[in-house]
Design an enzyme around this catalytic site. Structure first.
Site, mmCIF file in Angstrom:
data_model
loop_
_atom_site.group_PDB
_atom_site.id
_atom_site.type_symbol
_atom_site.label_atom_id
_atom_site.label_comp_id
_atom_site.label_asym_id
_atom_site.label_seq_id
_atom_site.Cartn_x
_atom_site.Cartn_y
_atom_site.Cartn_z
ATOM 1 N N PRO A 1 1.134 -1.315 0.010
ATOM 2 C CA PRO A 1 0.019 -0.148 -0.269
ATOM 3 C C PRO A 1 0.633 1.378 0.332
ATOM 4 O O PRO A 1 1.534 1.229 0.713
ATOM 5 C CB PRO A 1 -0.830 -0.266 1.338
ATOM 6 C CG PRO A 1 -0.655 -1.979 1.513
ATOM 7 C CD PRO A 1 0.612 -2.351 1.088
ATOM 8 N N GLU A 2 0.228 2.496 -0.700
ATOM 9 C CA GLU A 2 1.265 3.941 -0.747
ATOM 10 C C GLU A 2 0.112 5.121 0.211
ATOM 11 O O GLU A 2 -0.873 4.275 0.296
ATOM 12 C CB GLU A 2 1.673 4.017 -2.652
ATOM 13 C CG GLU A 2 2.394 3.319 -2.891
ATOM 14 C CD GLU A 2 2.339 2.970 -4.709
ATOM 15 O OE1 GLU A 2 2.587 3.743 -4.465
ATOM 16 O OE2 GLU A 2 2.897 1.963 -5.082
ATOM 17 N N ARG B 1 0.501 -12.173 5.429
ATOM 18 C CA ARG B 1 1.974 -11.595 5.648
ATOM 19 C C ARG B 1 2.306 -11.854 6.523
ATOM 20 O O ARG B 1 3.995 -12.077 6.031
ATOM 21 C CB ARG B 1 2.760 -11.766 3.635
ATOM 22 C CG ARG B 1 1.682 -11.941 3.184
ATOM 23 C CD ARG B 1 2.584 -11.123 1.998
ATOM 24 N NE ARG B 1 1.220 -12.194 -0.058
ATOM 25 C CZ ARG B 1 0.717 -10.915 -0.610
ATOM 26 N NH1 ARG B 1 1.668 -9.512 -0.373
ATOM 27 N NH2 ARG B 1 0.483 -11.853 -1.803
ATOM 28 N N ARG C 1 20.921 15.983 -5.486
ATOM 29 C CA ARG C 1 20.990 14.676 -5.461
ATOM 30 C C ARG C 1 21.669 14.532 -6.777
ATOM 31 O O ARG C 1 21.242 14.707 -7.720
ATOM 32 C CB ARG C 1 19.189 13.657 -5.282
ATOM 33 C CG ARG C 1 18.968 14.006 -3.974
ATOM 34 C CD ARG C 1 19.634 13.077 -2.345
ATOM 35 N NE ARG C 1 18.469 13.717 -1.156
ATOM 36 C CZ ARG C 1 18.403 12.711 -0.743
ATOM 37 N NH1 ARG C 1 17.169 12.176 -1.554
ATOM 38 N NH2 ARG C 1 16.859 13.376 0.151
#
Length: 285
Positions: free
Chosen positions: A2-3, A115, A157
């Site tokens: 899930p995001e 899980r 970055r």
């Protein structure tokens, strides 16, 4: 996994059902579900009994429930975790791991996790912001998220733009699905170097990230896996609106070229070869 939209959908559902309720008892049915609570399952249950839930908050993909004790219950759904509200007489789920009963004898809160990659823990003094998740950046739908700070940090970055979007210390809540969708909208390949993106290009990308997340929240998230559901056990519908993710070989909705799938960090990336050409040398955004 899930995001942000999926976790925000769960947060909204929990907020409707648990705020202001006093926990009568907690039953830990599998120790792995509270493995991050180092004092153990018995302590987890004892410290929560009698406490009242004050709010339901989220940072990135983590949820926390501030309590009247000043502590908080911190949760992560992992790959298959579910937080469900169920009537007390509803049959136990096969993979029920933790049960919260409330003093009002109303619906129980159940943590179900096939899980067992997700988990719950109590953060001592963590009602405002649990120390365990303080390192996670704000997400782009957070009112206090700074667009300018994000763009500046992104351009400093030296990495690929998709990797940067998945860096939860830079911007939280964005995972593989929504990164691909935002990059498609921005017409950027995920391998584009971040340090060559212009400021306007970075802002456009951020705008698309925010739009994709917002639209997915309205649809209740994306339910590719039947294990993701909201607190009422319902699936989300944003998968019907996906433009590239999971659409290998199908025509791009913008130009018609077949969507490509490429290996990415033990997962897959989906993009349009025409709308999102691979970067060559030092292409500008």
């Amino acid at each position: 996994m899930p995001e942000l939209p999926e976790v925000e959908t769960v947060r909204q559902g929990l907020a409707q059902w648990v705020i202001g309720r006093r926990i009568a008892s907690v039953e830990v049915r599998h120790p792995r579900a509270v493995r991050r609570h180092t004092p153990g399952g018995e302590h987890f249950a004892d410290v929560l009994a009698g406490r009242t839930v004050l709010d339901v908050r989220r940072r990135g993909k983590y949820l926390w429930l501030p309590l009247d004790s000043g502590d908080a219950v911190v949760g992560h759904l992992g790959m298959s975790g579910q937080l469900l509200l169920q009537p007390a007489d509803a049959p136990d789920e096969t993979h029920l791991r933790v049960r919260f009963r409330f003093a009002d004898a109303g619906p129980e809160l159940r943590f179900v996790d096939q899980r067992t990659f997700g988990g719950l823990a109590v953060s001592e003094g963590g009602a405002e912001l649990p120390a365990e998740i303080a390192h996670i950046a704000r997400d782009p739908i957070d009112p206090q998220f700074s667009d300018a700070a994000f763009v500046a940090a992104l351009r400093r970055r030296r990495t690929e733009v998709k990797r940067a979007l998945l860096d939860q210390t830079l911007i939280s809540g964005v995972g593989n699905i929504y990164a691909d969708e935002a990059l498609w909208r921005a017409r950027l390949h995920g391998a584009r170097p971040t340090d060559v993106l212009t400021g306007p290009a970075a802002l456009r990308l951020l705008g698309h990230v925010r739009d994709v997340l917002g639209e997915a929240i309205k649809e209740g998230g994306t339910s590719f896996d039947a294990l993701y559901v909201n607190v009422n056990g319902e699936s989300g519908y944003f998968d019907r609106s996906l433009n590239v993710y999971g659409r290998e070989g199908q025509p791009c909705r913008r130009c018609g070229a077949p969507v490509r799938r490429e290996a990415f960090m033990n997962r897959s990336s989906y993009s349009c070869p025409r709308c999102q050409p691979r970067p060559r040398g030092s292409l500008r955004g």
